[in-house]
Design a protein around this motif. Structure first.
Motif, PDB file in Angstrom:
ATOM      1  N   PHE A  29      10.209 -17.182   6.010  1.00 10.71           N
ATOM      2  CA  PHE A  29      11.482 -17.582   6.599  1.00 10.71           C
ATOM      3  C   PHE A  29      12.208 -16.333   7.064  1.00 10.71           C
ATOM      4  O   PHE A  29      12.053 -15.262   6.493  1.00 10.71           O
ATOM      5  CB  PHE A  29      12.349 -18.326   5.568  1.00 10.71           C
ATOM      6  CG  PHE A  29      11.737 -19.599   5.115  1.00 10.71           C
ATOM      7  CD1 PHE A  29      11.929 -20.766   5.838  1.00 10.71           C
ATOM      8  CD2 PHE A  29      10.949 -19.644   3.979  1.00 10.71           C
ATOM      9  CE1 PHE A  29      11.345 -21.954   5.437  1.00 10.71           C
ATOM     10  CE2 PHE A  29      10.359 -20.825   3.560  1.00 10.71           C
ATOM     11  CZ  PHE A  29      10.566 -21.978   4.290  1.00 10.71           C
ATOM     12  N   ARG A  32      11.147 -20.387  10.630  1.00 11.74           N
ATOM     13  CA  ARG A  32      10.693 -21.144   9.463  1.00 11.74           C
ATOM     14  C   ARG A  32       9.186 -21.309   9.539  1.00 11.74           C
ATOM     15  O   ARG A  32       8.615 -21.384  10.620  1.00 11.74           O
ATOM     16  CB  ARG A  32      11.340 -22.524   9.439  1.00 11.74           C
ATOM     17  CG  ARG A  32      12.810 -22.460   9.236  1.00 11.74           C
ATOM     18  CD  ARG A  32      13.379 -23.833   8.991  1.00 11.74           C
ATOM     19  NE  ARG A  32      14.800 -23.682   8.723  1.00 11.74           N
ATOM     20  CZ  ARG A  32      15.737 -24.414   9.252  1.00 11.74           C
ATOM     21  NH1 ARG A  32      15.426 -25.378  10.077  1.00 11.74           N
ATOM     22  NH2 ARG A  32      16.993 -24.208   8.957  1.00 11.74           N
ATOM     23  N   ASP A  33       8.577 -21.403   8.402  1.00 11.24           N
ATOM     24  CA  ASP A  33       7.129 -21.640   8.326  1.00 11.24           C
ATOM     25  C   ASP A  33       6.344 -20.680   9.217  1.00 11.24           C
ATOM     26  O   ASP A  33       5.462 -21.089   9.976  1.00 11.24           O
ATOM     27  CB  ASP A  33       6.784 -23.084   8.703  1.00 11.24           C
ATOM     28  CG  ASP A  33       7.377 -24.097   7.744  1.00 11.24           C
ATOM     29  OD1 ASP A  33       7.543 -23.751   6.562  1.00 11.24           O
ATOM     30  OD2 ASP A  33       7.666 -25.221   8.173  1.00 11.24           O
TER      31      ASP A  33
END
Length: 161
Positions: free
Chosen positions: A106, A124-125
């Motif tokens: 993140f 994210r991810d």
């Protein structure tokens, strides 16, 4: 495709004109800049950029909880660096990318021009970082580029123009 990695200027059209775009050429430069051991020497452009393309099935195969490896982190940084270079090319001012990613995948990507933040993106991810195709990667970069140039046009004094 018989194009080698000698330089981005040797890219010739093969089956896909995407390889002739400024963005893909810059992605090639950024990826090569990360290759300190020469692992990509002699590889085709398609082979070098293949790591940026992940199908939905490939993304699903990556666990939802996981730490991104160094190669994936470097690819995410190269993508944002390429956008910064294109911003700089368009506006003539230095564009500075800042990508901060935690070990959990993140973080945030910022690009500044002068004192102006022209891109602020939450990441994210990152362990699943990739695009369905090079074309979709270019489209995503073009969106960020257009917004950044619009912001610079609105606030040229802050951007130092």
């Amino acid at each position: 495709m018989s194009v080698t990695l000698a330089s981005a200027s040797t890219i010739e059209p093969a089956d896909d004109p995407i390889y002739l775009t400024d963005f893909v050429r810059e992605m090639l430069r950024q990826t090569r800049a990360l290759d300190s051991y020469g692992q990509w020497d002699g590889k085709t452009v398609a082979a070098i950029l293949a790591g940026y393309v992940l199908s939905k099935e490939q993304k699903r195969a990556i666990p939802t909880i996981g730490d991104p490896d160094e190669v994936t982190l470097a690819r995410a940084k190269a993508f944002h660096n390429a956008i910064a270079v294109l911003i700089e090319k368009e506006c003539g001012q230095m564009a500075v990318p800042f990508v901060q990613i935690t070990h959990e995948g993140f973080g945030r990507a910022l690009i500044t021009v002068g004192k102006l933040v022209v891109m602020d993106r939450t990441l994210r991810d990152v362990h699943r970082f990739g695009f369905d195709s090079l074309s979709k990667m270019k489209t995503e970069a073009d969106k960020h580029l257009a917004v950044a140039l619009e912001i610079i046009g609105k606030y040229p004094d802050v951007a130092g123009m």
